[in-house]
Design a protein around this motif. Structure first.
Motif, PDB file in Angstrom:
ATOM      1  N   VAL A  48      37.548  49.191  35.895  1.00  0.00           N
ATOM      2  CA  VAL A  48      37.285  48.162  36.900  1.00  0.00           C
ATOM      3  C   VAL A  48      38.292  47.037  36.732  1.00  0.00           C
ATOM      4  N   THR A  49      39.131  46.819  37.735  1.00  0.00           N
ATOM      5  CA  THR A  49      40.024  45.659  37.699  1.00  0.00           C
ATOM      6  C   THR A  49      39.259  44.434  38.183  1.00  0.00           C
ATOM      7  N   GLY A  50      39.721  43.267  37.788  1.00  0.00           N
ATOM      8  CA  GLY A  50      39.039  42.039  38.196  1.00  0.00           C
ATOM      9  C   GLY A  50      37.661  41.910  37.570  1.00  0.00           C
ATOM     10  N   ALA A  51      37.502  42.451  36.352  1.00  0.00           N
ATOM     11  CA  ALA A  51      36.187  42.507  35.704  1.00  0.00           C
ATOM     12  C   ALA A  51      35.691  41.151  35.224  1.00  0.00           C
ATOM     13  N   THR A  52      36.526  40.119  35.294  1.00  0.00           N
ATOM     14  CA  THR A  52      36.074  38.770  34.918  1.00  0.00           C
ATOM     15  C   THR A  52      35.619  37.974  36.133  1.00  0.00           C
ATOM     16  N   GLY A  53      35.760  38.547  37.334  1.00  0.00           N
ATOM     17  CA  GLY A  53      35.376  37.858  38.552  1.00  0.00           C
ATOM     18  C   GLY A  53      33.909  38.047  38.884  1.00  0.00           C
ATOM     19  N   LEU A  54      33.461  37.339  39.895  1.00  0.00           N
ATOM     20  CA  LEU A  54      32.057  37.378  40.319  1.00  0.00           C
ATOM     21  C   LEU A  54      31.587  38.795  40.599  1.00  0.00           C
ATOM     22  N   LEU A  55      32.325  39.533  41.415  1.00  0.00           N
ATOM     23  CA  LEU A  55      31.935  40.903  41.745  1.00  0.00           C
ATOM     24  C   LEU A  55      32.242  41.860  40.604  1.00  0.00           C
ATOM     25  N   VAL A  81      32.696  52.383  30.279  1.00  0.00           N
ATOM     26  CA  VAL A  81      33.151  51.342  31.199  1.00  0.00           C
ATOM     27  C   VAL A  81      34.296  50.547  30.576  1.00  0.00           C
ATOM     28  N   VAL A  82      35.406  50.472  31.298  1.00  0.00           N
ATOM     29  CA  VAL A  82      36.559  49.685  30.864  1.00  0.00           C
ATOM     30  C   VAL A  82      36.863  48.658  31.945  1.00  0.00           C
ATOM     31  N   GLY A  83      36.798  47.380  31.579  1.00  0.00           N
ATOM     32  CA  GLY A  83      37.092  46.324  32.531  1.00  0.00           C
ATOM     33  C   GLY A  83      38.363  45.595  32.152  1.00  0.00           C
ATOM     34  N   THR A  84      39.152  45.211  33.145  1.00  0.00           N
ATOM     35  CA  THR A  84      40.365  44.438  32.889  1.00  0.00           C
ATOM     36  C   THR A  84      40.297  43.120  33.647  1.00  0.00           C
ATOM     37  N   ARG A 102      40.053  34.214  31.925  1.00  0.00           N
ATOM     38  CA  ARG A 102      38.740  34.273  31.273  1.00  0.00           C
ATOM     39  C   ARG A 102      38.456  35.612  30.588  1.00  0.00           C
ATOM     40  N   SER A 103      39.464  36.430  30.380  1.00  0.00           N
ATOM     41  CA  SER A 103      39.222  37.734  29.751  1.00  0.00           C
ATOM     42  C   SER A 103      39.046  37.578  28.247  1.00  0.00           C
ATOM     43  N   SER A 104      38.028  38.238  27.736  1.00  0.00           N
ATOM     44  CA  SER A 104      37.770  38.273  26.301  1.00  0.00           C
ATOM     45  C   SER A 104      37.086  39.600  26.010  1.00  0.00           C
TER      46      SER A 104
END
Length: 324
Positions: free
Chosen positions: A12-19, A36-39, A43-45
């Protein structure tokens, strides 16, 4: 190395955003079924992976190493006013990055879900079906439509998933202070930001509020759930999934109507709000469509649950504590 069909990986790209955050959570709700892998960029941590999507070499290396079973591209510039002021950056993120991801996932044989918007339509002939001709009215809508075209051109396994631009999630309010739930700041969601306006935190004598544009606020929890169900269906191969689908709540409001509802729930006056019904005055900095109602018909035909959380019921849950 091929994706594991018994333990698929969703990227999932944009995993630090609202959606993006909610998409990640809904896949994680499946327990061990999905890896699940989010990028994210800002605010990424950990466990979210820092990844600059404009750096093609790094993106290619990361995806080839991760070998996802499916990619959901949620990262985008979603603010029409910001898009109008920074056209080059918006084109780079909304179009060129999307083009590269579509090409890369096609090369690897990976299904690619692109999150698009109701703003690809001009809002004059609702409700809109996926096959209706897009006619965006502003640069944001144009870039999202061009991103769609890049997906369809370069990856035959692409799914264009259009949702309303106005989405919302939890926000608790106590006195004049906000305690955020899943929303990290009110500016992430146009609906959440209306709470501050309703409370009149800036002590304005009068605030002009759009009573012209029709909105269909859709909870990001519902969006995440539907995307998870679609990913399951795509990987199962049980049904042919169309290249374009729509998902939206069906309850419709203007900004002014939403503020009136929030004011009633919070027990605060809304006399400072002045309704603006003329298109020339309603959000006049960027031309916005009047009514972009998206039809859920095709989604329902696939057997996907298109029900949504009731808008007022949701806000009662999160705003009524403020009155105690």
């Amino acid at each position: 190395m091929a994706p594991d069909p018994n333990h698929p990986t969703v990227l999932v790209t944009g995993a630090t955003g609202l959606l993006g955050r909610e998409i990640v959570k809904k896949f994680q709700d499946y327990g061990s079924k999905w890896n699940v892998v989010g990028t994210g960029l800002s605010r990424s941590s950990p466990p979210t992976v820092f990844l600059d999507l404009t750096n093609s070499d790094q993106v290619a290396q990361f995806i080839r190493t991760t070998v996802p079973s499916i990619v959901i591209h949620s990262a985008a510039e979603r603010r029409p006013d910001v898009a109008a002021k920074n056209p080059e950056k918006v084109v780079e993120l909304n179009v060129m990055v999307t083009k590269f991801l579509a090409e890369l996932t096609a090369e690897m044989g990976i299904p690619f879900i692109y999150i698009s918007t109701d703003y690809v339509f001009d809002g004059t002939c609702p409700p809109y079906e996926p096959y209706d001709e897009p006619k965006p009215t502003n640069l944001y809508g144009i870039t999202k439509r061009n991103g769609e075209l890049e997906c369809l051109k370069h990856n035959k396994k692409s799914l264009i998933f259009r949702i309303p631009i106005k989405s919302f999630l939890a926000l608790n309010v106590y006195s004049n202070l906000c305690r955020y739930g899943e929303v990290e700041k009110t500016s992430e969601s146009a609906i959440n930001a209306l709470v501050d306006i309703t409370l009149n935190v800036n002590r304005e004598r009068e605030v002009e509020m759009d009573n012209w544009q029709i909105r269909y606020p859709t909870n990001t929890q519902d969006v995440g759930r539907v995307l998870r169900d679609l990913a399951d269906l795509i990987l199962s191969g049980k049904k042919e999934v169309p290249s374009i689908l729509h998902f939206s709540a069906t309850q419709k409001y203007t900004k002014y109507e939403i503020c009136r509802i929030l004011g009633e729930l919070l027990g605060v006056p809304t006399s400072h709000l002045k309704e603006v019904d003329a298109v020339s005055k309603a959000d006049s900095s960027v031309m916005r469509p009047h009514d972009c109602c998206l039809s859920n018909k095709r989604l329902m035909e696939l057997g996907i649950d298109s029900s949504t959380i009731d808008f007022v019921t949701w806000w009662k849950k999160y705003l009524l504590p403020a009155r105690r």
